[in-house]
Write an enzyme that holds these catalytic residues in place. Structure first.
Site, PDB file in Angstrom:
ATOM      1  N   SER A  67      31.670  63.323  -9.182  1.00 15.99           N
ATOM      2  CA  SER A  67      32.972  63.973  -9.191  1.00 15.99           C
ATOM      3  C   SER A  67      34.130  62.970  -9.313  1.00 15.99           C
ATOM      4  CB  SER A  67      33.080  64.864  -7.951  1.00 15.99           C
ATOM      5  OG  SER A  67      34.186  65.713  -8.017  1.00 15.99           O
ATOM      6  N   ASP A 133      29.537  74.946 -12.403  1.00 12.61           N
ATOM      7  CA  ASP A 133      30.442  74.115 -11.605  1.00 12.61           C
ATOM      8  C   ASP A 133      31.781  74.837 -11.453  1.00 12.61           C
ATOM      9  OD1 ASP A 133      32.267  72.086 -10.677  1.00 12.61           O
ATOM     10  OD2 ASP A 133      30.869  70.574 -11.417  1.00 12.61           O
ATOM     11  N   HIS A 160      28.543  72.366  -8.155  1.00  6.82           N
ATOM     12  CA  HIS A 160      29.183  71.043  -8.224  1.00  6.82           C
ATOM     13  C   HIS A 160      28.282  69.971  -7.598  1.00  6.82           C
ATOM     14  CE1 HIS A 160      32.605  68.482  -9.000  1.00  6.82           C
ATOM     15  NE2 HIS A 160      32.707  68.124  -7.731  1.00  6.82           N
TER      16      HIS A 160
END
Length: 180
Positions: A67, A133, A160
């Site tokens: 991320s 996601d 995610h």
């Protein structure tokens, strides 16, 4: 081996402890970077933490980032004096541009990364994304993979890649690292 978490996360969250244990069981030295103030990230503080943990990479170094950690790692690589070479880079739920779902990160993401410039110095490049996601649109990860000239792997239903999404282990990631 260096593992970098993302926004609102920590070294003991999600699949990071599992990956660290699995790699250490194979006598691979692992550093999971504790990024300062993950609830309210400051770009320079995060980059300094990653830079300190990474040092000068070489062909035996593999970095896994998740991320917002992806953007941070790429920025650190961008600042390394050339020549340098990284053995492998695996980016999970990666992106480099502002995200509609997380406008609070717009300041952190205000400037892009010279992804195309760092790509030639990285031997193996892989981007992992999910088709579900809620934060990073598939196009953002796809664009990053294209710009890096990286392999793209899609994991259906992984969200995610967080514990809340049911992802506390990621065996395909371990296989990827072993192959690098």
């Amino acid at each position: 081996m260096v593992i970098v978490h993302g926004y609102e996360s920590s070294p003991d969250a999600n699949w990071f402890p599992w990956l660290q244990s699995a790699l250490e069981a194979e006598d691979i030295q692992v550093t999971v970077v504790p990024l300062p103030d993950p609830q309210d990230p400051v770009r320079t503080a995060w980059e300094n933490a990653v830079s300190t943990a990474l040092g000068v990479p070489d062909t035996t170094t593999v970095v896994v980032a998740h991320s917002l950690g992806v953007v941070t790692v790429l920025r650190v690589l961008e600042t390394l004096p050339e020549p340098w070479e990284l053995g492998g880079l695996v980016l999970v739920a990666g992106f480099t541009e502002p995200l509609a779902a997380l406008p609070e990160l717009d300041g952190f993401l205000a400037t892009d990364v010279a992804v195309e410039r760092v790509a030639p110095s990285i031997r193996e490049r892989t981007v992992l994304r999910s088709d579900t996601d809620p934060f990073v649109p598939p196009k953002a990860s796809d664009d990053l993979a294209r710009r890096l000239n990286a392999r793209l792997q899609v994991y259906p239903g992984a969200g995610h890649f967080m514990a809340e999404d049911g992802v506390t282990r990621l065996p395909p990631l371990l296989d990827l690292i072993r192959s690098q």
